[in-house]
Design a protein around this motif. Structure first.
Motif, mmCIF file in Angstrom:
data_model
loop_
_atom_site.group_PDB
_atom_site.id
_atom_site.type_symbol
_atom_site.label_atom_id
_atom_site.label_comp_id
_atom_site.label_asym_id
_atom_site.label_seq_id
_atom_site.Cartn_x
_atom_site.Cartn_y
_atom_site.Cartn_z
ATOM 1 N N GLY A 1 -44.838 -21.150 18.070
ATOM 2 C CA GLY A 1 -43.875 -22.296 18.251
ATOM 3 C C GLY A 1 -42.396 -22.131 18.107
ATOM 4 N N ASP A 2 -41.714 -23.125 17.395
ATOM 5 C CA ASP A 2 -40.257 -22.840 17.122
ATOM 6 C C ASP A 2 -40.038 -22.558 15.891
ATOM 7 N N LYS A 3 -41.269 -23.024 14.820
ATOM 8 C CA LYS A 3 -40.664 -22.925 13.501
ATOM 9 C C LYS A 3 -41.530 -22.029 12.470
ATOM 10 N N HIS A 4 -42.377 -21.298 13.157
ATOM 11 C CA HIS A 4 -43.326 -20.290 12.466
ATOM 12 C C HIS A 4 -43.248 -18.924 13.112
ATOM 13 N N LEU A 5 -43.127 -17.865 12.154
ATOM 14 C CA LEU A 5 -43.239 -16.677 12.486
ATOM 15 C C LEU A 5 -44.476 -15.972 11.992
ATOM 16 N N ALA A 6 -45.336 -15.452 13.029
ATOM 17 C CA ALA A 6 -46.758 -14.785 12.661
ATOM 18 C C ALA A 6 -46.342 -13.491 12.513
ATOM 19 N N ILE B 1 -47.775 -16.000 7.937
ATOM 20 C CA ILE B 1 -47.152 -16.806 8.745
ATOM 21 C C ILE B 1 -46.100 -17.833 7.810
ATOM 22 N N LEU B 2 -44.893 -17.313 8.447
ATOM 23 C CA LEU B 2 -43.429 -17.674 7.604
ATOM 24 C C LEU B 2 -43.102 -19.127 8.270
ATOM 25 N N ASN B 3 -42.900 -20.017 7.444
ATOM 26 C CA ASN B 3 -42.276 -21.183 8.049
ATOM 27 C C ASN B 3 -40.981 -20.992 7.823
ATOM 28 N N LEU B 4 -40.159 -21.011 8.755
ATOM 29 C CA LEU B 4 -38.619 -20.513 8.956
ATOM 30 C C LEU B 4 -37.918 -21.541 8.430
ATOM 31 N N GLU B 5 -38.483 -22.800 8.233
ATOM 32 C CA GLU B 5 -37.580 -23.984 7.700
ATOM 33 C C GLU B 5 -37.596 -24.021 6.202
ATOM 34 N N THR B 6 -38.539 -23.717 5.826
ATOM 35 C CA THR B 6 -39.141 -23.804 4.304
ATOM 36 C C THR B 6 -39.079 -22.478 3.579
ATOM 37 N N GLY B 7 -39.346 -21.621 4.479
ATOM 38 C CA GLY B 7 -39.316 -20.064 3.562
ATOM 39 C C GLY B 7 -40.890 -19.863 2.791
ATOM 40 N N ILE B 8 -41.752 -20.856 3.259
ATOM 41 C CA ILE B 8 -43.153 -20.613 2.604
ATOM 42 C C ILE B 8 -43.907 -19.802 3.456
ATOM 43 N N ILE B 9 -44.673 -18.670 2.971
ATOM 44 C CA ILE B 9 -45.512 -17.872 3.793
ATOM 45 C C ILE B 9 -47.017 -18.166 3.190
ATOM 46 N N GLU B 10 -47.823 -18.564 4.164
ATOM 47 C CA GLU B 10 -49.083 -18.591 4.209
ATOM 48 C C GLU B 10 -49.565 -17.107 4.502
ATOM 49 N N MET C 1 -68.884 -6.918 8.072
ATOM 50 C CA MET C 1 -70.133 -7.593 7.785
ATOM 51 C C MET C 1 -69.721 -9.012 8.297
ATOM 52 N N GLU C 2 -70.915 -9.661 9.065
ATOM 53 C CA GLU C 2 -70.791 -10.935 9.452
ATOM 54 C C GLU C 2 -70.635 -11.876 8.238
ATOM 55 N N GLY C 3 -70.323 -13.235 8.643
ATOM 56 C CA GLY C 3 -70.430 -14.262 7.961
ATOM 57 C C GLY C 3 -69.199 -14.326 6.465
ATOM 58 N N VAL C 4 -68.219 -13.365 6.805
ATOM 59 C CA VAL C 4 -67.124 -13.431 5.720
ATOM 60 C C VAL C 4 -66.269 -14.374 5.785
ATOM 61 N N ARG C 5 -65.790 -15.098 4.976
ATOM 62 C CA ARG C 5 -64.799 -16.131 4.884
ATOM 63 C C ARG C 5 -63.636 -15.757 4.324
ATOM 64 N N TYR C 6 -62.434 -16.081 4.669
ATOM 65 C CA TYR C 6 -61.126 -15.579 3.893
ATOM 66 C C TYR C 6 -60.414 -16.749 3.179
ATOM 67 N N LYS C 7 -59.690 -16.380 2.158
ATOM 68 C CA LYS C 7 -59.177 -17.302 1.485
ATOM 69 C C LYS C 7 -57.491 -17.358 1.920
ATOM 70 N N LYS C 8 -57.017 -18.549 2.072
ATOM 71 C CA LYS C 8 -55.349 -18.651 2.356
ATOM 72 C C LYS C 8 -54.721 -18.627 1.108
ATOM 73 N N ASN C 9 -53.465 -17.937 0.990
ATOM 74 C CA ASN C 9 -52.699 -17.845 -0.281
ATOM 75 C C ASN C 9 -51.201 -18.253 0.405
ATOM 76 N N GLU C 10 -50.405 -18.527 -0.471
ATOM 77 C CA GLU C 10 -49.006 -18.931 -0.223
ATOM 78 C C GLU C 10 -48.121 -18.383 -1.199
ATOM 79 N N PHE C 11 -46.814 -18.271 -0.743
ATOM 80 C CA PHE C 11 -45.723 -17.854 -1.659
ATOM 81 C C PHE C 11 -44.241 -18.431 -1.105
ATOM 82 N N GLN C 12 -43.118 -18.475 -2.060
ATOM 83 C CA GLN C 12 -41.961 -19.019 -1.416
ATOM 84 C C GLN C 12 -40.974 -17.712 -1.293
#
Length: 841
Positions: free
Chosen positions: A639-644, A705-714, A746-757
């Protein structure tokens, strides 16, 4: 310092009186090196299996000390024979050197040798002290030399160990001669006693050890074909030739020394017989002349001697005959009336006395023998010149001659020795012994009583030219003989003493030949191995490298013309092969170059990437270890607000990794552009990458994934290196969070989302392990610490400058070392967005 204990004289009762204990002690001494060797080999194998190996230096010291102590124990349980000892001491340093290592052999030899040297202070044999000490030290040194340089630090075959031990023990025996050269008789006695048991038991100990250690294998196995190597085959045949040559030379030497010893003995006996004969003749000549002079003076005092006067003088002086010979050589008066008027010139025996008529000779003595006028009559004559011309002749018959000299025979021969135990025996013509230092003077013995066969004696006037063997005084002896003045003069030499020089020479010759042939065998084997065997090994190794694909190998064995031709032929073949391969490689390189261009074109590689966006600055680079690689980076607007943005590292290298990389990149981007949160992007990507993953490849990755407006990275981490984050005007610090499992693993692995400013001016740096694990020529790693320190030394640099400076520092660190892994990095600097500015104004 206390003096060494003086050993008792040479005794044999220990071997004769308690044979079982002697055998048990020798067996124990033989078994000790075997047991210790097997135990140490088993311990070493166990430590190796448990991956608890101790250092080589420590192991060698331990083994050397153990076997050195074992050598000292062997000294203490030796079999004592007076001043000599039968022992199995040398087997300990030999086992240490041959089966465990050169340093261990040297250490064991030194400990055992020094221990033997000082063992005389508590009862060890003094006579062989120096020889035994040197032999033990040499045993350790030589066995270590053989292991290192001839057996190439691998355990020798049993017959090599047996041969080496035999040579070393023979060298040990030779040292006894060399260190006691002033006392060869005693030294030879010890050598005779010790040689066979010490060679047998030491060789047996080492041979059994070699056979028992063979299941534990050699440290170096080069021959996997099951066939004998050229050098080893040559050594076998060389050893056969050496043994045959040594035995042949020893046999020839034995025969020559036997002949020489017998000739020397016979010559020595004959010389002594001649000396005794001369002494007897001189004594009888002196007495007869003295008697003749007395009779001559008595006759000179008579005006006209008569038959009665002569008969009276014969009786007075106890002589057999008196003759008065005139100046014409005619007997004018004789005690034997039949001789009156006899012309002395008519017989060869009597004519000898005519020298008394020439005016130059005053006296003459003739040996005992037959007379000219009657060859059945034996006389010994002496003549003395008369003042008025002519001469007086006086004779002894056999009985009177024996009476005259019998008293002197004992004095002449009683204390006469021939060598150490040889002697002269005097017997009369009835074979009754008159003088023999081995016989009782109070008992009458004949020659047959002491073992001489009288039938072999010649006529008393003939000389024995050969020799005879007999058992004289119950001892095998050699004798020869002669006759003089009616006596048999017999020279006797014990056979052991007569052949002593042969025994000593044969032993020394055999010892020297064995040692010399052994040294030549080692040298020839060493030369064959290094001139032929090693060169063939070099060629084989080069061919192995060539067959494994290294066509840059040049076979350069040029010691001999044959190897030059072989090397050049192989090199020419390789050059031709390389020509065809180069043609195929060139075509492949073109295809790989095209693949690399395709791979690079799939990554964002135009910078600045978003010149119209003021919220951030981004730069990335990738250097593959091969033409194509498995690392990749990516970034794109959502989109226009996020950079992956992300960085990833595929397991493996080359084309397989590149293909899996393209698949992973496509899957992740499609899921991210579909609007999935970053943790779901990895979760769903893992599921897709596990499908049909027969190659079992996987990917590590870090995506934000960086929110260009707020500076928050997930962000989410799939087993990747932690990124470095620097706050404005601060230092880079590792963003350490617990990573998830790798993608595709390995199948069935789920990953955790983290974030920082992120604040405006903050930076984040992503990289693959090719950066921190870059290796220099000393195998040192670039490391996370060096990366962090270097980045903190850079201030006010844009993203591109930062990445390129890091790449340059890696190059400086690595130097000439090759690159083994892909090097990929991505730098992002956040400058702030409208929403951020609105919320913070």
């Amino acid at each position: 310092m206390a003096q060494p204990k003086t050993p008792s004289p040479m005794v044999y009762h220990e071997l004769k009186g308690d044979n079982i204990m002697v055998i048990l002690r020798l067996c124990l001494a033989t078994a000790l090196p075997v047991i210790v060797s097997v135990v140490l080999a088993r311990i070493n194998l166990y430590l190796s299996e448990q991956q608890k190996e101790i250092s080589y230096k420590t192991w060698q010291i331990i083994v050397g000390v153990i076997f050195g102590c074992l050598a000292m124990i062997s000294t203490e349980i030796s079999i004592h024979l007076g001043n000599a000892m039968i022992n199995v001491r040398d087997a300990a340093p030999i086992c240490a050197g041959l089966f465990f290592g050169a340093p261990a052999g040297v250490i064991a030899g030194l400990i055992g040798g020094v221990g033997r040297y000082f063992a005389v202070y508590w009862g060890a044999a003094y006579y062989t002290r120096l020889a035994c000490s040197i032999a033990t030290i040499v045993a350790g040194i030589l066995s270590g030399f053989l292991r290192k340089y001839l057996f190439e630090n691998s355990k020798p075959i049993w017959y090599h160990g047996a041969a080496a031990t035999t040579i070393l023990e023979i060298f040990h025996m030779m040292l006894i001669f060399l260190t006691n050269s002033s006392d060869v008789n005693t030294a030879f006695t010890y050598v005779q006693l010790c040689t066979i048991p010490m060679v047998v038991f030491n060789t047996l100990s080492v041979t059994i050890t070699a056979l028992l250690l063979s299941p534990y294998g050699n440290e170096k196995q080069n021959n996997k074909t099951g066939r004998i190597k050229l050098a080893e085959n040559f050594s076998r045949w060389l050893s056969v030739c050496v043994v045959v040559s040594c035995l042949a030379a020893t046999g020839l030497s034995w025969r020559l020394q036997t002949s020489l010893s017998l000739n020397n003995t016979i010559e020595q006996l004959n010389l002594n017989i001649q000396d005794v004969k001369d002494d007897i003749n001189a004594a009888s000549d002196k007495n007869l002349l003295r008697t003749t002079e007395s009779i001559t003076r008595a006759l000179s005092n008579l005006d006209s001697p008569s038959f009665d006067d002569i008969a009276r003088l014969c009786k007075q002086y106890n002589v057999a005959e008196i003759n008065i010979v005139n100046s014409e050589g005619i007997i004018v008066l004789s005690s034997n009336l039949s001789f009156k008027g006899y012309n002395m010139a008519s017989g060869s025996q009597s004519a000898e006395f005519l020298v008394l008529l020439d005016g130059k000779t005053n006296e003459y003595v003739q040996e005992y023998g037959p007379i000219s006028s009657d060859e059945t009559m034996f006389r010994k004559y002496a003549g003395v010149v008369l003042e008025d011309g002519g001469f007086v002749q006086v004779a002894y018959d056999g009985k009177r001659l024996q009476e005259d000299i019998s008293g002197q025979l004992v004095g002449i021969t009683k204390n006469r020795r021939i060598g150490e135990d040889g002697c002269i025996i005097i017997a009369d013509k009835n074979y009754i012994i008159l003088s023999d230092r081995h016989s009782n003077d109070n008992v009458t013995h004949t020659l047959e009583d002491i073992g001489i066969n009288v039938e072999t004696l010649l006529d008393e006037n003939s000389q024995q030219l050969d020799y005879s063997l007999s058992r004289i005084h119950d001892e095998p002896s050699i004798y020869t003989y002669d006759a003089a003045e009616g006596y048999y003069i017999i020279g006797v030499m014990p056979q052991a003493e007569a052949l002593f020089s042969r025994e000593v020479s044969s032993y020394i010759t055999f010892f020297m030949q064995t040692v010399i042939y052994g040294i030549l065998f080692i040298l020839i084997s060493f030369l064959i191995k290094h001139l032929i065997g090693d060169n063939l090994e070099k060629i084989n190794q080069s061919l192995k490298q060539i067959t494994e694909g290294d066509l840059d190998v040049i076979v350069n064995v040029r010691n001999n013309a044959e190897f030059v031709v072989l090397s050049d032929s192989i090199n020419a073949t390789v050059v031709t092969l390389k020509h065809y391969i180069d043609e195929a490689s060139e075509k492949m390189e073109q295809e790989l170059k095209l693949a690399k261009d395709i791979q690079y074109s799939s990554l964002p590689n135009v910078f600045p990437a978003y010149p119209n966006r003021k919220e951030f600055d981004i730069y990335a680079l990738m250097d593959t270890a091969k033409e194509v690689g498995g690392d990749f980076y990516d970034f794109y607007m959502l989109g226009d607000k996020h950079l992956a943005f992300l960085i990833a590292d595929v397991s493996g290298k080359g084309i397989p990794a590149a293909l899996f990389m393209m698949r992973a990149k496509t899957v992740i981007k499609s899921l991210a552009e579909a609007g999935n949160p970053v943790n779901d992007v990895f979760t769903l990507s893992n599921k897709k990458l596990c499908e049909n993953n027969d190659a079992e490849m996987f990917v590590t990755g870090w995506m934000g994934i960086l929110n260009l407006e707020t500076g928050i990275i997930e962000y989410a981490n799939a087993g990747h290196n932690p990124p470095l984050v620097r706050k404005k005007n601060g230092n880079f610090e590792y963003l350490k969070t617990r990573p998830g499992f790798v993608l595709g693993g390995m199948e069935g692995v789920r990953y955790k989302k983290n974030e920082f400013q992120l604040e405006p001016g903050d930076e984040i740096f992503l990289y693959t392990d090719g950066v921190t694990e870059a290796t220099d020529k000393y195998d040192a790693l670039y490391s996370e610490e060096r990366l962090q320190n270097f980045m903190n030394s850079i201030r006010n640099a844009d993203c591109e400058t930062l990445c390129r400076m890091i790449r340059s520092d890696i190059d400086r660190f690595v130097g000439t070392a090759p690159q083994f892994d892909d090097i990929t990095m991505l730098s992002l600097k956040y400058k702030g967005g409208p929403e951020y500015e609105k919320n913070h104004n």
